[in-house]
Design an enzyme around this catalytic site. Structure first.
Site, PDB file in Angstrom:
ATOM      1  N   GLU A  79       0.679  -1.254  -0.038  1.00 44.88           N
ATOM      2  CA  GLU A  79      -0.013   0.195   0.004  1.00 44.88           C
ATOM      3  C   GLU A  79       1.017   1.298  -0.010  1.00 44.88           C
ATOM      4  O   GLU A  79       0.837   1.999  -0.710  1.00 44.88           O
ATOM      5  CB  GLU A  79      -1.003   0.278   1.175  1.00 44.88           C
ATOM      6  CG  GLU A  79      -1.993  -1.073   1.179  1.00 44.88           C
ATOM      7  CD  GLU A  79      -1.707  -2.598   1.253  1.00 44.88           C
ATOM      8  OE1 GLU A  79      -2.348  -3.437   1.128  1.00 44.88           O
ATOM      9  OE2 GLU A  79      -0.502  -2.634   1.989  1.00 44.88           O
ATOM     10  N   HIS A 133     -11.467  -6.045   8.164  1.00 48.70           N
ATOM     11  CA  HIS A 133     -11.968  -5.828   6.754  1.00 48.70           C
ATOM     12  C   HIS A 133     -13.467  -5.004   7.008  1.00 48.70           C
ATOM     13  O   HIS A 133     -14.416  -5.377   6.189  1.00 48.70           O
ATOM     14  CB  HIS A 133     -12.470  -7.053   5.918  1.00 48.70           C
ATOM     15  CG  HIS A 133     -11.314  -7.761   5.543  1.00 48.70           C
ATOM     16  ND1 HIS A 133     -10.454  -8.425   6.289  1.00 48.70           N
ATOM     17  CD2 HIS A 133     -10.434  -7.694   4.336  1.00 48.70           C
ATOM     18  CE1 HIS A 133      -9.661  -9.192   5.744  1.00 48.70           C
ATOM     19  NE2 HIS A 133      -9.450  -8.760   4.519  1.00 48.70           N
TER      20      HIS A 133
END
Length: 372
Positions: free
Chosen positions: A105, A175
């Site tokens: 990321e 998540h």
């Protein structure tokens, strides 16, 4: 009413999913979709039935078609992405413009910054908002400050970072998070959260084309749940501008993303106990910058405010809204400001339906505000 509570049917297995399919906030017909004055530019055009991920895909397709410098990249986007948002784009525009990246990321954000600094349009995807934190330094220390530190000589305004966010009922602590407040503390970037397919397409195109780096957070529970008649043309919706969804005089309620459907049903539930209740429901849409004027004008009219979001309560963005409203509307307030948020714990898997501010908790907050 839109929710299972009113319809008499059993609740969904996850227990807190918003009733989206029959929501009055969803534009089910061509006429309803184009009645919005913000869509005046496409008012005479066609519409097509799309869910949220299809509308996002359509927005990126338009961005790629109208800007030769635009590229889409991230983990698995070349295959269509885990939520299918980039499906077909690589085949249509070529794998040199829509491509996979390594699982990094920080690298995705850094690559996007460099690309935007060279004048290109970088549309980056962080696969889940929970995993945006390795890129935090690149976003808040590099992208957000690039124009300022160069005295306006350079900028990375062509950078837009898309990321799925929010609860889905079974995502657990890695998540399910809604990290918008982390970035709202950073001058130099914009933060946007859409509620529906029409909004997602217009706000994403505006975010891609805005000359400031933008984080576009997509409530993943709405990818398939929200379906609208979406204009097929090229249109943008304004960043930094809230939308009043329902006019009211007794109470102002603010939300964004999927929480708006929970609030819609909470209002209907509250009206059972309080017939005649008149609520002004506002979709904030942009977290940074946020529309202070629209919110404060509404609170000055109603005298009461409730804010709800999925992120934890402490230092959540509701606190910033509440503080500003207290500064500007103190003498008009008739009751303490209500904040309905997730609890201050890591996002729990087994107890997720109790963790988020569901319809019942929001309806209780409405009752407290009205009966103070």
């Amino acid at each position: 009413m839109a929710h299972w509570y009113a319809s008499g049917s059993p609740p969904p297995a996850e227990g807190f999913l918003p009733g989206v399919a029959n929501s009055q906030l969803i534009k089910h017909t061509h006429h309803d979709a184009l009645r919005n004055p913000e869509l005046a530019g496409v008012a005479n055009g066609e519409t097509k039935k799309m869910n949220t991920f299809q509308a996002i895909n359509d927005a990126m397709s338009i961005a790629l078609a109208t800007d030769d410098t635009a590229c889409v990249f991230g983990e698995d986007v070349g295959f269509g992405g885990v939520f299918r948002c980039t499906m077909g784009l690589a085949e249509m525009f070529g794998r040199d413009r829509v491509f996979n990246t390594p699982l990094s990321e920080q690298g995705i954000a850094g690559f996007g910054i460099g690309m935007a600094a060279m004048g290109s349009t970088a549309i980056a995807e962080i696969q889940f908002a929970d995993y945006i934190f390795p890129a935090f330094d690149q976003i808040v220390n590099e992208a957000a400050k690039y124009r300022y530190r160069s005295g306006g000589e350079f900028n990375v305004g062509g950078l837009c970072i898309r990321t799925p966010c929010g609860a889905v009922g079974h995502g657990g602590h890695y998540h399910s998070q809604s990290p918008e407040a982390y970035f709202a503390h950073t001058p130099g970037i914009k933060v946007v959260v859409p509620r529906s397919p029409i909004q997602a397409k217009g706000l994403l195109l505006a975010s891609i084309r805005d000359r400031n780096p933008t984080i576009f957070m997509e409530p993943k529970i709405l990818y398939r749940a929200a379906v609208e008649m979406v204009p097929v043309g090229d249109y943008e919706l304004p960043l930094g501008k809230a939308e009043i969804l329902t006019q009211g005089k007794d109470l102002t309620i603010i939300g964004w993303g999927a929480q708006l459907y929970v609030l819609e049903n909470a209002i209907q539930l509250a009206k059972i106990k309080m017939p005649g209740l008149s609520v002004e429901l506002i979709d904030l849409r942009s977290i940074l910058p946020w529309d202070v004027e629209t919110v404060c004008n509404s609170v000055n009219k109603t005298g009461r405010l409730l804010i709800a979001h999925e992120a934890p309560k402490t230092q959540g963005f509701a606190a910033e809204i509440a503080s500003t409203v207290m500064e500007r509307c103190f003498l008009r307030l008739e009751a303490p400001i209500q904040r309905l948020c997730s609890f201050d714990t890591p996002f729990p898997l087994v107890f997720e339906k109790f963790h988020v501010p569901d319809m019942i908790r929001c309806a209780e907050g409405i009752e407290r505000a009205m009966k103070f």
